[in-house]
Write a protein that holds these residues in place. Structure first.
Motif, short mmCIF file in Angstrom:
data_model
loop_
_atom_site.label_atom_id
_atom_site.label_comp_id
_atom_site.label_asym_id
_atom_site.label_seq_id
_atom_site.Cartn_x
_atom_site.Cartn_y
_atom_site.Cartn_z
N PHE A 14 -8.38 1.48 -3.77
CA PHE A 14 -7.29 2.37 -3.17
C PHE A 14 -7.76 3.18 -1.95
CE2 PHE A 14 -4.89 2.21 -7.14
CZ PHE A 14 -3.72 1.59 -6.63
N ALA A 15 -9.04 3.52 -2.02
CA ALA A 15 -9.82 4.10 -1.04
C ALA A 15 -10.00 3.60 0.29
CB ALA A 15 -10.95 5.07 -1.45
N ALA A 16 -10.42 2.19 -0.20
CA ALA A 16 -10.66 1.38 1.05
C ALA A 16 -9.33 0.94 1.79
CB ALA A 16 -11.28 -0.01 0.33
N LEU A 17 -8.20 0.83 0.90
CA LEU A 17 -6.85 0.45 1.27
C LEU A 17 -6.28 1.50 2.28
CD1 LEU A 17 -4.58 -1.40 1.39
CD2 LEU A 17 -3.60 -0.45 -0.98
N GLN A 18 -6.58 2.77 1.80
CA GLN A 18 -6.30 3.81 2.42
C GLN A 18 -6.87 3.79 4.11
OE1 GLN A 18 -6.86 7.39 0.40
NE2 GLN A 18 -5.17 7.40 -0.73
N VAL A 19 -8.41 3.74 4.16
CA VAL A 19 -8.96 3.63 5.25
C VAL A 19 -8.30 2.35 6.20
CG1 VAL A 19 -11.04 3.02 6.47
CG2 VAL A 19 -11.12 4.83 4.48
N LEU A 44 -0.93 11.23 12.92
CA LEU A 44 -1.03 12.61 11.84
C LEU A 44 -0.52 12.00 10.59
CD1 LEU A 44 -2.11 15.21 11.52
CD2 LEU A 44 0.21 15.99 12.26
N ILE A 45 0.92 11.49 10.61
CA ILE A 45 1.62 11.13 9.47
C ILE A 45 0.87 10.15 8.41
CG2 ILE A 45 3.59 10.10 8.61
CD1 ILE A 45 5.07 11.22 10.90
N THR A 46 0.32 9.26 9.18
CA THR A 46 -0.47 8.11 8.33
C THR A 46 -1.90 8.62 7.86
OG1 THR A 46 0.45 6.76 9.98
CG2 THR A 46 -1.25 5.82 8.60
N THR A 47 -2.52 9.61 8.60
CA THR A 47 -3.74 10.02 8.16
C THR A 47 -3.50 11.03 6.92
OG1 THR A 47 -4.55 10.07 10.09
CG2 THR A 47 -5.78 11.23 8.60
N VAL A 48 -2.12 11.81 6.93
CA VAL A 48 -1.92 12.73 5.85
C VAL A 48 -1.43 11.98 4.61
CG1 VAL A 48 -0.51 14.88 5.27
CG2 VAL A 48 -1.78 14.78 7.28
N LEU A 49 -0.58 11.24 4.96
CA LEU A 49 0.26 10.31 3.82
C LEU A 49 0.18 8.86 4.00
CD1 LEU A 49 3.62 12.35 3.75
CD2 LEU A 49 1.50 12.65 1.92
N PRO A 50 -1.01 8.20 3.69
CA PRO A 50 -1.33 6.84 4.17
C PRO A 50 -0.14 5.81 3.69
CG PRO A 50 -3.13 7.78 3.43
CD PRO A 50 -2.08 8.51 3.04
N TYR A 51 -0.04 5.83 2.46
CA TYR A 51 1.21 4.84 2.08
C TYR A 51 2.58 5.14 2.61
CZ TYR A 51 -3.01 3.97 -0.91
OH TYR A 51 -4.15 3.49 -1.48
N VAL A 52 2.99 6.32 2.41
CA VAL A 52 4.30 6.76 2.88
C VAL A 52 4.32 6.76 4.40
CG1 VAL A 52 5.78 8.74 3.27
CG2 VAL A 52 4.43 8.32 1.00
N GLY A 53 3.33 6.94 5.22
CA GLY A 53 3.22 7.04 6.69
C GLY A 53 3.34 5.36 7.14
#
Length: 70
Positions: A14-19, A44-53
């Motif tokens: 999940f951490a790798a997927l977020q990056v 900013l939206i994608t960094t704070v909330l990666p999946y939602v963004g």
């Protein structure tokens, strides 16, 4: 012991997927030349909330071509 290794593996996935999501959306926003304010907001939206963004960017981030292009 085995159960803790499974949790570590899923955490790393999940951490790798977020990056990957953050870098992918950031590069896409920069390469599509959005206005600076919109670019900053999407990053900013994608960094704070990666999946939602990421989902929001897929739904609203790209500019529609329109019907007059035919």
């Amino acid at each position: 012991m085995v159960l803790s290794n499974v949790h570590v593996t899923w955490g790393l996935i999940f951490a790798a997927l977020q990056v990957v999501i953050i870098l992918g959306v950031t590069l896409r926003v920069i390469l599509t030349r959005h206005p600076p304010g919109a670019s900053f907001a999407w990053i900013l939206i994608t960094t704070v909330l990666p999946y939602v963004g990421f989902i929001l960017y897929l739904m609203f981030g790209e500019r529609p071509i329109g019907t007059g292009a035919v």
